[in-house]
Design a protein around this motif. Structure first.
Motif, mmCIF file in Angstrom:
data_model
loop_
_atom_site.group_PDB
_atom_site.id
_atom_site.type_symbol
_atom_site.label_atom_id
_atom_site.label_comp_id
_atom_site.label_asym_id
_atom_site.label_seq_id
_atom_site.Cartn_x
_atom_site.Cartn_y
_atom_site.Cartn_z
ATOM 1 N N VAL A 29 59.012 -55.227 31.913
ATOM 2 C CA VAL A 29 60.109 -55.711 32.749
ATOM 3 C C VAL A 29 60.805 -56.883 32.072
ATOM 4 C CG1 VAL A 29 60.708 -56.763 34.969
ATOM 5 C CG2 VAL A 29 59.045 -54.898 34.878
ATOM 6 N N LYS A 30 60.029 -57.755 31.437
ATOM 7 C CA LYS A 30 60.609 -58.902 30.739
ATOM 8 C C LYS A 30 61.493 -58.442 29.582
ATOM 9 C CE LYS A 30 57.074 -62.386 31.788
ATOM 10 N NZ LYS A 30 56.013 -63.256 31.216
ATOM 11 N N LEU A 31 61.095 -57.383 28.923
ATOM 12 C CA LEU A 31 61.885 -56.845 27.811
ATOM 13 C C LEU A 31 63.226 -56.329 28.318
ATOM 14 C CD1 LEU A 31 62.207 -56.006 24.853
ATOM 15 C CD2 LEU A 31 60.980 -53.880 25.410
ATOM 16 N N ALA A 32 63.192 -55.582 29.414
ATOM 17 C CA ALA A 32 64.422 -55.067 30.014
ATOM 18 C C ALA A 32 65.307 -56.215 30.485
ATOM 19 C CB ALA A 32 64.086 -54.144 31.184
ATOM 20 N N ARG A 33 64.690 -57.210 31.074
ATOM 21 C CA ARG A 33 65.425 -58.373 31.567
ATOM 22 C C ARG A 33 66.132 -59.108 30.426
ATOM 23 N NH1 ARG A 33 65.640 -62.501 35.303
ATOM 24 N NH2 ARG A 33 65.678 -64.587 34.421
ATOM 25 N N SER A 34 65.407 -59.324 29.325
ATOM 26 C CA SER A 34 65.975 -60.022 28.172
ATOM 27 C C SER A 34 67.160 -59.258 27.600
ATOM 28 C CB SER A 34 64.898 -60.204 27.104
ATOM 29 O OG SER A 34 65.429 -60.816 25.944
#
Length: 268
Positions: free
Chosen positions: A62-67
Motif C-alpha cells: 500500500v505504501k508503494l502505491a501511495r508513493s
C-alpha cells in the motif's frame, strides 16, 4: 420510551476533475461483466498503480502505491477511482485509494466521494464519510443524516461523527431520533441495552445544543435506569442549558442541581 430500552496537510494539485464525469468515475450498479477486463500495462502509470493495488497484501504494498500516486498527483486520479469502484480489488486497496484521492484532489474530490455514500459496500461508505469529514464537507449534511438510518452500525456511527464534528445543528432532530431506533442498541439476553453508539448520540445532542432535548434529559438524569449514560446526559445538559453542575459532586448532588434547574425553567 421504548427506544431507550433499547491534516496531515492536504496536498493541493492544480487540475480539474471535470475531465472525469460521474458517469466515468462512478457507477454504483455496474455489473461485474461490464467492468473492463483486468489488464495491467506496466508502460503506463495507471497500469502500474492498478497492478500494485490488485496484488496488495501488506502495508508495504500500500505504501508503494501511495508513493507512486502522490508522486504523479492528478495523473493518478483515474486509477484511484477505478480501484474504489471495482470490487475485485482488495478492501485495503479500495480504502487507501479513497484517502489518496482526497489527499491529491482536496476539496475537488468531494463530489465524487459523495456518490460513494450510496455504495452497497459499507466499507466504501465509511471510507467516504471519513474522507468528507477530513475535508470539512458541511454541504452534505442531508446525506449524513440519511445514513444515520443505514443498515450498517459502522456506517451509522461514522455518519453521526460527521454531524457531530462538523456541528451540523440542522440535523440534531435526526440524531435525537436515533435514541428510539432499536437497531442502535445492544441486544443481550432478549433485552436492549445502551452501548457506545447511544452514548455518542447523547454527547452529540449536547454538542449540537439541541434545545428540544432539554426537558427529556432533565427528567432522565433523575432516574436510576439511565445511570449508564449519566455522564453523557450531564455533559449535554451543561451544553444545552449553559448551567455548570458541581464538578466534583456526587451523583445525587448533581441530580439535585439539575432538579433545581428544571424547576427554574418551569417557572419562567
Amino acid at each position: 420510551m421504548k427506544g431507550f430500552h433499547t491534516s496531515r496537510k492536504i496536498i493541493l494539485i492544480s487540475f480539474s476533475l471535470m475531465s472525469f464525469s460521474l458517469s466515468t468515475a462512478w457507477s454504483s450498479r455496474l455489473p461485474t461483466q461490464d467492468i473492463p477486463k483486468m489488464e495491467f500495462d506496466n508502460s503506463t502509470l495507471e497500469g502500474r498503480l492498478l497492478k500494485i493495488f490488485k496484488s496488495a497484501q501488506s502495508e508495504d504494498d500500500v505504501k508503494l502505491a501511495r508513493s507512486l500516486a502522490l508522486q504523479h498527483g492528478g495523473a493518478s486520479i483515474s486509477a484511484l477511482i477505478r480501484v474504489m469502484k471495482d470490487s475485485r480489488f482488495p478492501d485495503n486497496s479500495r480504502w487507501s485509494a479513497t484517502f489518496l484521492l482526497t489527499q491529491i484532489a482536496g476539496k475537488k474530490s468531494a463530489p465524487v466521494l459523495k456518490q460513494f455514500l450510496n455504495h452497497p459496500n459499507w466499507l466504501m461508505k465509511v471510507a467516504s464519510l471519513k474522507a468528507l469529514l477530513a475535508l470539512g464537507a458541511t454541504e452534505y449534511g442531508q446525506e449524513y443524516a440519511r445514513l444515520l438510518e443505514d443498515q450498517s452500525l459502522l456506517v451509522r456511527a461514522q455518519a453521526l461523527e460527521n454531524i457531530r464534528h462538523l456541528r451540523l445543528k440542522d440535523y440534531a432532530p435526526n440524531v435525537w431520533a436515533m435514541l428510539y431506533d432499536e437497531e442502535n442498541y445492544n441486544q443481550v439476553e432478549g433485552r436492549y441495552r445502551r452501548g457506545d453508539l447511544i452514548r455518542t448520540v447523547i454527547l452529540t445532542i449536547g454538542d449540537l445544543e439541541f434545545n428540544e432535548a432539554k426537558e427529556p434529559l432533565l427528567r432522565m438524569v433523575q432516574q436510576d435506569r439511565y445511570n449508564d449514560i449519566f455522564r453523557e446526559m450531564n455533559y449535554s445538559l451543561e451544553k444545552i442549558t449553559g448551567r455548570n453542575p458541581p464538578s466534583q459532586g456526587e451523583k445525587q448532588i448533581v441530580r439535585r442541581f439539575w432538579q433545581r434547574v428544571a424547576v427554574s425553567f418551569a417557572n419562567i
